[in-house]
Design an enzyme around this catalytic site. Structure first.
Site, short mmCIF file in Angstrom:
data_model
loop_
_atom_site.label_atom_id
_atom_site.label_comp_id
_atom_site.label_asym_id
_atom_site.label_seq_id
_atom_site.Cartn_x
_atom_site.Cartn_y
_atom_site.Cartn_z
N LYS A 133 39.82 43.34 51.97
CA LYS A 133 38.58 42.50 51.93
C LYS A 133 38.44 41.47 52.95
CE LYS A 133 39.01 42.70 47.52
NZ LYS A 133 38.77 42.26 45.85
N HIS A 163 41.39 32.09 50.99
CA HIS A 163 41.27 32.61 49.65
C HIS A 163 42.04 32.30 48.75
CE1 HIS A 163 40.32 36.27 47.30
NE2 HIS A 163 41.57 36.21 46.96
N ARG A 193 42.31 50.75 37.95
CA ARG A 193 43.28 49.96 37.89
C ARG A 193 42.86 48.99 36.50
NH1 ARG A 193 43.60 46.47 42.60
NH2 ARG A 193 45.61 45.34 41.66
N ASP A 220 38.25 49.63 47.32
CA ASP A 220 38.73 48.87 46.55
C ASP A 220 38.04 48.73 45.37
OD1 ASP A 220 40.59 46.53 45.73
OD2 ASP A 220 38.46 45.27 45.89
N SER A 264 44.36 45.01 48.05
CA SER A 264 42.98 44.64 47.30
C SER A 264 42.29 43.38 48.00
CB SER A 264 42.88 44.64 45.97
OG SER A 264 41.70 44.29 45.38
N1 URA Z 1 41.88 39.84 43.25
C1 URA Z 1 41.45 40.98 44.24
O1 URA Z 1 40.60 40.94 44.89
N2 URA Z 1 42.11 42.21 43.75
C2 URA Z 1 43.02 42.34 42.87
O2 URA Z 1 43.74 43.48 42.67
C3 URA Z 1 43.48 41.05 42.21
C4 URA Z 1 42.82 39.92 42.52
#
Ligand code: URA
Ligand code: CA
Length: 442
Positions: free
Chosen positions: A187, A82, A168, A161, A183
């Site tokens: 995932k 990622h 946010r 999220d 976050s």
């Molecule tokens: N990428 C994400 O998936 N979440 C965040 O909060 C910031 C970057």
């Protein structure tokens, strides 16, 4: 339990228990806790932070708010990578097939691009016919056959999220490290991988602008992974200039194909970061004993063409016309109405670049989207001609724009010129890799 008491507790800088965090997140997802209370809670987190235990608990609770991919049918260590988001960051399209060619199992769920950074799914979709939406059965079948597939995340992956991020975005709580880490990691964990390599970008084009914050985010994510039983490593890499030369969907796919075809030198930043990520993935999966062995396996997969063959087969299995996965034929997907050179207005050394502005320029040409659901033009974008540390003369081309829609062209050219700083003295090349964080560094 009362929501207001838990907000108060976090506002006082105290540690919440797992039950208390579950109460807040489950209540919010169920619609029992209103947006204003969740917003106040997240602001308290932004201001006071969270302990590693709280952050791991938050991540697990978020992860369990929706679908969880079951990859247990796949043999071996399931690998994922990622990136926290970069400009010209086409590493997935290089590293995922290379690692598969070295025996790895890469079952990757990816996101779309938003704002100044491009998404892997959009880059893949520049190939006619390719489908990033696949059933779980097809996804697993493709990975079983080819060792690698890259698909879109299921619509119900971590709904907590999506709901939290929407708040946010409008309450100045995006930049909280525990909120970013939970976050991203919720995932990644819900996507089913056993081992994850995280590329935390630092610099002008990244979420985290300072090295200190970037390392803190890296450590927080490695800590979450370790506390939840996954193998996680993070690398902190430079985003003070686009990683590759190409910024745009088909243009970045072309650069990935060139790298996999052995046409990009080892000294190139994109090559260096791809190797770094691939080495970490092979080591986490136990497919290499040390860095030297991992590196030579990856290089062999470039030299033999086996990495490129995996990408080609993946495109075919995902329904795409794989004849385009070729260093010559890919040019057909980069055909535009006009190519325009942006030229230097002075002589000197390229001292700095604002990667975010370069990403925004490509987006304005149609390569990226301003808001979710906007269409993208696969062929457009830009190709940089210079890097930090290079000398340029007056009128020398700095980059080539690939243009179909020229309505914002003047704005784009101005943005590129603003993004590239040229000074009289040479401040030298910047490092690409700042460090690696493993569970031993916690
Ligand atoms: N990428 C994400 O998936 N979440 C965040 O909060 C910031 C970057
Ligand atoms: Ca500037």
């Amino acid at each position: 339990m009362r929501t207001v008491d838990l907000i108060e507790k976090k506002a006082d800088g105290l540690e919440l228990s797992e039950e208390e965090i579950r109460f807040l997140i489950s209540g919010f997802v169920a619609g029992d806790i209103p947006d204003y209370q969740m917003s106040a809670f997240m602001m308290a987190v932004r201001l006071n932070g969270m302990t590693p235990g709280e952050t791991a608990a938050l991540t697990m609770i978020m992860m369990h708010s929706g679908d969880i991919a079951d990859l247990s049918m796949l043999k071996g260590v399931k690998l994922d990578k990622h990136s926290t988001g970069g400009v010209g960051d086409t590493t997935t399209l290089v590293v995922a097939p290379l690692v598969a060619a070295c025996g790895g199992t890469v079952a990757k769920m990816s996101g779309r691009g938003l704002g100044h950074t491009g998404g892997t799914l959009d880059k893949l979709e520049s190939v006619p016919g390719l489908k990033v939406e696949q059933t779980m059965e097809d996804f697993i079948r493709i990975v079983e056959e080819n060792g690698v597939a890259v698909i879109g995340q299921s619509g119900n992956l971590v709904p907590a999220d999506k709901m939290m991020y929407a708040l946010r975005d409008v309450t100045a709580t995006v930049c909280s490290i525990p909120l970013i880490a939970s976050s991203i990691m919720s995932k990644k964990l819900a996507s089913g991988a056993d081992a994850i390599v995280l590329d935390v970008k630092t610099g002008s084009g990244a979420f985290m602008r300072t090295l200190e914050e970037s390392f803190e985010l890296a450590k927080t994510m490695v800590s979450i992974g370790t506390l939840t039983g996954r193998k996680v490593r993070a690398v902190v890499t430079d985003m003070n200039q686009p990683l590759g030369m190409a910024v745009g969907n088909a243009l970045e796919l072309k650069e990935a194909i060139e790298l996999l075809s052995g046409q990009i030198p080892e000294t190139d930043p994109l090559y260096e970061v791809c190797m770094l990520l691939g080495v970490q993935m092979l080591m986490l999966a136990g497919l290499a004993e040390n860095e030297t062995d991992a590196r030579s396996s990856l290089k062999a997969a470039i030299d033999s063409g086996k990495g490129l063959a995996r990408l080609k087969r993946m495109v075919e299995l995902q329904g795409g016309d794989s004849s385009y996965i070729d260093p010559v034929k890919i040019n057909e997907l980069c055909q535009v109405k006009q190519k325009i050179e942006v030229r230097s207005t002075k002589a000197g050394y390229v001292s700095a670049m604002e990667a975010e502005k370069i990403g925004n320029a490509a987006q304005m040409l149609g390569a990226g989207r301003e808001k979710k659901g906007d269409p993208v033009d696969p062929a457009v974008g830009l190709v940089m001609k210079v890097r930090c540390g290079d000398h340029v003369s007056m009128n020398q081309p700095l980059c080539t724009l690939y243009v179909n829609d020229d309505r914002r062209l003047n704005e784009v050219i101005a943005l590129i010129l603003e993004a590239i700083d040229i000074e009289d003295t040479n401040t030298g090349r910047k490092p690409m890799v700042y460090g690696i964080v493993t569970d031993r560094d916690l």
